[in-house]
Motif scaffolding. Sequence first.
Motif, PDB file in Angstrom:
ATOM      1  N   LEU A  32       0.830  -1.205   0.000  1.00  0.00           N
ATOM      2  CA  LEU A  32       0.000   0.000   0.000  1.00  0.00           C
ATOM      3  C   LEU A  32       0.867   1.258   0.000  1.00  0.00           C
ATOM      4  CD1 LEU A  32      -2.731  -0.988   2.617  1.00  0.00           C
ATOM      5  CD2 LEU A  32      -3.022  -0.785   0.152  1.00  0.00           C
ATOM      6  N   PHE A  33       1.914   1.252   0.845  1.00  0.00           N
ATOM      7  CA  PHE A  33       2.784   2.425   0.945  1.00  0.00           C
ATOM      8  C   PHE A  33       3.520   2.676  -0.368  1.00  0.00           C
ATOM      9  CE2 PHE A  33       6.678   4.695   1.935  1.00  0.00           C
ATOM     10  CZ  PHE A  33       6.184   5.763   2.675  1.00  0.00           C
ATOM     11  N   CYS A  34       4.026   1.613  -0.984  1.00  0.00           N
ATOM     12  CA  CYS A  34       4.743   1.781  -2.256  1.00  0.00           C
ATOM     13  C   CYS A  34       3.814   2.330  -3.332  1.00  0.00           C
ATOM     14  CB  CYS A  34       5.368   0.462  -2.700  1.00  0.00           C
ATOM     15  SG  CYS A  34       6.761  -0.032  -1.680  1.00  0.00           S
ATOM     16  N   GLY A  35       2.562   1.898  -3.327  1.00  0.00           N
ATOM     17  CA  GLY A  35       1.592   2.431  -4.280  1.00  0.00           C
ATOM     18  C   GLY A  35       1.354   3.910  -4.061  1.00  0.00           C
ATOM     19  N   GLU A  36       1.258   4.319  -2.800  1.00  0.00           N
ATOM     20  CA  GLU A  36       1.058   5.736  -2.484  1.00  0.00           C
ATOM     21  C   GLU A  36       2.309   6.557  -2.795  1.00  0.00           C
ATOM     22  OE1 GLU A  36      -1.683   7.486  -1.520  1.00  0.00           O
ATOM     23  OE2 GLU A  36      -2.652   5.588  -1.987  1.00  0.00           O
ATOM     24  N   SER A  37       3.471   6.016  -2.489  1.00  0.00           N
ATOM     25  CA  SER A  37       4.708   6.780  -2.703  1.00  0.00           C
ATOM     26  C   SER A  37       4.994   6.978  -4.190  1.00  0.00           C
ATOM     27  CB  SER A  37       5.894   6.105  -2.011  1.00  0.00           C
ATOM     28  OG  SER A  37       6.181   4.855  -2.599  1.00  0.00           O
ATOM     29  N   ASN A  38       4.528   6.071  -5.032  1.00  0.00           N
ATOM     30  CA  ASN A  38       4.715   6.237  -6.468  1.00  0.00           C
ATOM     31  C   ASN A  38       3.937   7.427  -7.007  1.00  0.00           C
ATOM     32  OD1 ASN A  38       6.449   4.064  -6.708  1.00  0.00           O
ATOM     33  ND2 ASN A  38       4.816   2.615  -7.178  1.00  0.00           N
ATOM     34  N   LEU A  96       3.652  10.265  -5.434  1.00  0.00           N
ATOM     35  CA  LEU A  96       4.223  11.491  -4.884  1.00  0.00           C
ATOM     36  C   LEU A  96       5.577  11.762  -5.519  1.00  0.00           C
ATOM     37  CD1 LEU A  96       3.788  13.693  -2.729  1.00  0.00           C
ATOM     38  CD2 LEU A  96       5.031  12.235  -1.160  1.00  0.00           C
ATOM     39  N   ALA A  97       5.665  12.820  -6.289  1.00  0.00           N
ATOM     40  CA  ALA A  97       6.900  13.128  -7.014  1.00  0.00           C
ATOM     41  C   ALA A  97       8.074  13.409  -6.079  1.00  0.00           C
ATOM     42  CB  ALA A  97       6.670  14.319  -7.943  1.00  0.00           C
ATOM     43  N   GLY A  98       7.836  14.101  -4.979  1.00  0.00           N
ATOM     44  CA  GLY A  98       8.920  14.468  -4.072  1.00  0.00           C
ATOM     45  C   GLY A  98       9.621  13.281  -3.445  1.00  0.00           C
ATOM     46  N   TYR A  99       8.903  12.184  -3.259  1.00  0.00           N
ATOM     47  CA  TYR A  99       9.482  10.979  -2.659  1.00  0.00           C
ATOM     48  C   TYR A  99      10.496  10.344  -3.599  1.00  0.00           C
ATOM     49  CZ  TYR A  99       9.441   6.700   0.200  1.00  0.00           C
ATOM     50  OH  TYR A  99       9.782   5.649   1.005  1.00  0.00           O
ATOM     51  N   GLY A 100      10.393  10.666  -4.873  1.00  0.00           N
ATOM     52  CA  GLY A 100      11.289  10.111  -5.882  1.00  0.00           C
ATOM     53  C   GLY A 100      12.720  10.604  -5.797  1.00  0.00           C
ATOM     54  N   VAL A 101      12.993  11.641  -4.994  1.00  0.00           N
ATOM     55  CA  VAL A 101      14.369  12.127  -4.874  1.00  0.00           C
ATOM     56  C   VAL A 101      15.227  11.173  -4.055  1.00  0.00           C
ATOM     57  CG1 VAL A 101      13.673  14.545  -5.078  1.00  0.00           C
ATOM     58  CG2 VAL A 101      13.998  13.556  -2.805  1.00  0.00           C
ATOM     59  N   LYS A 120      15.049   4.647   0.652  1.00  0.00           N
ATOM     60  CA  LYS A 120      13.682   4.126   0.759  1.00  0.00           C
ATOM     61  C   LYS A 120      13.652   2.811   1.526  1.00  0.00           C
ATOM     62  CE  LYS A 120      12.143   6.176  -3.573  1.00  0.00           C
ATOM     63  NZ  LYS A 120      11.667   5.896  -4.927  1.00  0.00           N
ATOM     64  N   ASN A 121      14.588   1.922   1.223  1.00  0.00           N
ATOM     65  CA  ASN A 121      14.608   0.608   1.870  1.00  0.00           C
ATOM     66  C   ASN A 121      14.778   0.706   3.373  1.00  0.00           C
ATOM     67  OD1 ASN A 121      14.175  -0.786  -0.484  1.00  0.00           O
ATOM     68  ND2 ASN A 121      16.335  -1.182  -0.859  1.00  0.00           N
ATOM     69  N   ALA A 122      15.572   1.659   3.832  1.00  0.00           N
ATOM     70  CA  ALA A 122      15.803   1.807   5.268  1.00  0.00           C
ATOM     71  C   ALA A 122      14.495   2.090   6.006  1.00  0.00           C
ATOM     72  CB  ALA A 122      16.815   2.923   5.527  1.00  0.00           C
ATOM     73  N   PHE A 123      13.569   2.781   5.344  1.00  0.00           N
ATOM     74  CA  PHE A 123      12.272   3.087   5.955  1.00  0.00           C
ATOM     75  C   PHE A 123      11.224   2.032   5.605  1.00  0.00           C
ATOM     76  CE2 PHE A 123       8.127   5.325   5.913  1.00  0.00           C
ATOM     77  CZ  PHE A 123       8.078   5.703   7.247  1.00  0.00           C
ATOM     78  N   GLU A 124      11.165   1.651   4.353  1.00  0.00           N
ATOM     79  CA  GLU A 124      10.098   0.754   3.891  1.00  0.00           C
ATOM     80  C   GLU A 124      10.217  -0.656   4.451  1.00  0.00           C
ATOM     81  OE1 GLU A 124      10.152   1.143  -0.354  1.00  0.00           O
ATOM     82  OE2 GLU A 124       9.306   3.163  -0.279  1.00  0.00           O
ATOM     83  N   ASN A 125      11.422  -1.104   4.752  1.00  0.00           N
ATOM     84  CA  ASN A 125      11.584  -2.447   5.317  1.00  0.00           C
ATOM     85  C   ASN A 125      10.858  -2.590   6.653  1.00  0.00           C
ATOM     86  OD1 ASN A 125      13.033  -3.375   3.146  1.00  0.00           O
ATOM     87  ND2 ASN A 125      15.018  -3.084   4.113  1.00  0.00           N
TER      88      ASN A 125
END
Length: 173
Positions: free
Chosen positions: A91-97, A99-104, A110-115
Amino acid sequence: MWDTAVTAMVAFSALGFFIADGEMRRVRWIQAMRRCLLRMNSMIRYEQPTLGQMLTQIELRATPQEKALTQMLHTCGKRLENSANPQLLKLFCGESNRLAGYGVLSGADKNAFENILAELGRTGLDEQLRLIDEADERLRQREEILRQETSKRAQMIRTLGITGGAAVFLMLI
């Protein structure tokens, strides 16, 4: 003529400072993630909400990155409560995709947080707290490295902006 030269010099200098500020976006995102983990830690430790409740109750609003992260987590929390087979990370990965700012952020950032999102709600409280602490430490290390790299790049970009502005000024006078 002087007005044009001064305007061009100021514009080039401002452009350098604007680009240099953009270099700090990754650091600000990591700081927002760390604040989020800190809030999750205290919520798990003292309030012990369900995963969906925790995500919808997190309120971080000090920076644009914290606001965006809060919005993503709220959306995930609402979807999580309405899902028959909830998978927070998906769900989070779908939402983060969206959001343009998260792409930086880089993959390691990302892995450090998403894991940690993949593990929340699946283990006991003590294990979740340990995992959050480990994720925070990984993010702290990423932040430290990025601060060092970014400050050097940002200083160079600001210097190039000022130098470029002075060169344009000299060419136009």
